[in-house]
Design a protein around this motif. Sequence first.
Motif, PDB file in Angstrom:
ATOM      1  N   ASP A  82       0.831  -1.210   0.000  1.00 53.67           N
ATOM      2  CA  ASP A  82       0.000   0.000   0.000  1.00 53.67           C
ATOM      3  C   ASP A  82       0.866   1.260   0.000  1.00 53.67           C
ATOM      4  OD1 ASP A  82      -2.248  -1.579   0.018  1.00 53.67           O
ATOM      5  OD2 ASP A  82      -2.653  -1.310   2.168  1.00 53.67           O
ATOM      6  N   ALA A  85       2.436   1.737  -3.431  1.00 50.05           N
ATOM      7  CA  ALA A  85       1.437   2.219  -4.389  1.00 50.05           C
ATOM      8  C   ALA A  85       1.170   3.706  -4.166  1.00 50.05           C
ATOM      9  CB  ALA A  85       0.148   1.414  -4.249  1.00 50.05           C
ATOM     10  N   GLU A  86       1.093   4.133  -2.922  1.00 50.70           N
ATOM     11  CA  GLU A  86       0.850   5.539  -2.629  1.00 50.70           C
ATOM     12  C   GLU A  86       2.023   6.401  -3.088  1.00 50.70           C
ATOM     13  OE1 GLU A  86      -0.443   8.492   1.034  1.00 50.70           O
ATOM     14  OE2 GLU A  86       0.029   6.404   1.458  1.00 50.70           O
ATOM     15  N   GLN A  88       4.061   5.762  -5.576  1.00 53.03           N
ATOM     16  CA  GLN A  88       3.982   5.844  -7.040  1.00 53.03           C
ATOM     17  C   GLN A  88       2.906   6.832  -7.466  1.00 53.03           C
ATOM     18  OE1 GLN A  88       3.374   1.772  -8.114  1.00 53.03           O
ATOM     19  NE2 GLN A  88       5.569   1.347  -8.325  1.00 53.03           N
ATOM     20  N   ARG A  89       1.763   6.812  -6.808  1.00 55.65           N
ATOM     21  CA  ARG A  89       0.679   7.723  -7.156  1.00 55.65           C
ATOM     22  C   ARG A  89       1.094   9.164  -6.907  1.00 55.65           C
ATOM     23  NH1 ARG A  89      -2.841  10.536  -4.622  1.00 55.65           N
ATOM     24  NH2 ARG A  89      -2.425   9.652  -2.583  1.00 55.65           N
ATOM     25  N   LEU A  90       1.755   9.417  -5.778  1.00 58.71           N
ATOM     26  CA  LEU A  90       2.190  10.771  -5.460  1.00 58.71           C
ATOM     27  C   LEU A  90       3.275  11.260  -6.418  1.00 58.71           C
ATOM     28  CD1 LEU A  90       2.227  10.580  -1.563  1.00 58.71           C
ATOM     29  CD2 LEU A  90       0.636  11.865  -3.000  1.00 58.71           C
ATOM     30  N   ALA A  92       3.550  10.329  -9.566  1.00 59.77           N
ATOM     31  CA  ALA A  92       2.851  10.631 -10.822  1.00 59.77           C
ATOM     32  C   ALA A  92       2.115  11.964 -10.711  1.00 59.77           C
ATOM     33  CB  ALA A  92       1.885   9.502 -11.155  1.00 59.77           C
ATOM     34  N   GLU A  93       1.466  12.205  -9.586  1.00 58.51           N
ATOM     35  CA  GLU A  93       0.749  13.462  -9.383  1.00 58.51           C
ATOM     36  C   GLU A  93       1.717  14.647  -9.388  1.00 58.51           C
ATOM     37  OE1 GLU A  93      -2.091  15.592  -6.000  1.00 58.51           O
ATOM     38  OE2 GLU A  93      -1.650  13.451  -5.858  1.00 58.51           O
ATOM     39  N   TYR A  96       2.763  15.333 -12.942  1.00 58.33           N
ATOM     40  CA  TYR A  96       1.655  15.975 -13.650  1.00 58.33           C
ATOM     41  C   TYR A  96       1.571  17.453 -13.305  1.00 58.33           C
ATOM     42  CZ  TYR A  96      -3.138  17.350 -14.692  1.00 58.33           C
ATOM     43  OH  TYR A  96      -4.233  18.037 -15.134  1.00 58.33           O
TER      44      TYR A  96
END
Length: 116
Positions: A82, A85-86, A88-90, A92-93, A96
């Motif tokens: 978890d 995954a968080e 990686q998401r951060l 990517a954000e 962006y």
Amino acid sequence: MPKGIPNNRYTPEFKKRVVEAVIQDGLSYQEVARIYEVQGHDRIQSWERIYLEEGPEGLAVERRGRGSTGRPKKLPSKVEEDLLAEVQRLRAENAYLKNLQALVLEEERRQRKKRR
């Protein structure tokens, strides 16, 4: 440790028998130490504390030496997944938002050029 005295290691079953003799028979620590030939009543006191806090299976845990304060404990695999995954998401954000900011700045620069 003085020479000639062996380093006794007591089995969990023996420790359980000694502690139960204290609890059930109502004997003192000194009496039980003398009967079972255990060095020092304080050792029996610590066994009794472990027995009452953790149960009989707690007597089987090896407690010699210093406690480890170095390396942190491993997280459960689900928690670790978890967290990865968080992250990686951060990331990517964050990428962006950097691209978006660059586009906005580029657009503002173009607008200033058109005005001149």
